[in-house]
Design a protein around this motif. Structure first.
Motif: not given
Length: 110
Positions: A14-17, A24-25, A28-32
């Motif tokens: 669960i922690l790995r996921c 990934e978030i 995404i924030a960096d790309r935004m």
């Protein structure tokens, strides 16, 4: 609606996921942020802005910009000689865009 009751997934899985989701978030924030920077660069710069432009930027009414700020000399502006409309120079618009505020009524020289 049936709810899964499988509590056999190990905590480390669960922690790995969750770590993967967090990565990934973050990506995404960096790309935004990168896209916002590029968009700012592509924004057409004008020499003058209308009271409507400023009202939209500052989330106030056109009346506030015209009557309270322009007529009371709380922002730098001038009347367009061709139209008689108030117009705000680009450097003042940018100052306000960056968080600057109109002068208070008390700081205006008489």
């Amino acid at each position: 609606m049936e709810i899964a009751s499988d509590f056999t997934t190990p905590n480390h899985e669960i922690l790995r996921c969750l770590g993967k989701i967090q990565s990934e978030i973050s990506a995404i924030a960096d790309r935004m942020h990168s896209m916002e920077s590029r968009l700012d660069e592509l924004t057409i710069q004008k020499d003058w802005y209308s009271t409507s432009d400023l009202a939209e930027l500052m989330n106030v009414t056109r009346h506030t910009v015209q009557e309270r700020w322009c007529n009371q000399a709380r922002i730098e502006c001038e009347k367009d000689s061709a139209t008689g409309q108030w117009r705000i120079p680009a450097h003042e618009f940018e100052r306000l865009k960056r968080g600057g505020k109109p002068l208070s009524n008390r700081s205006i020289p008489l």
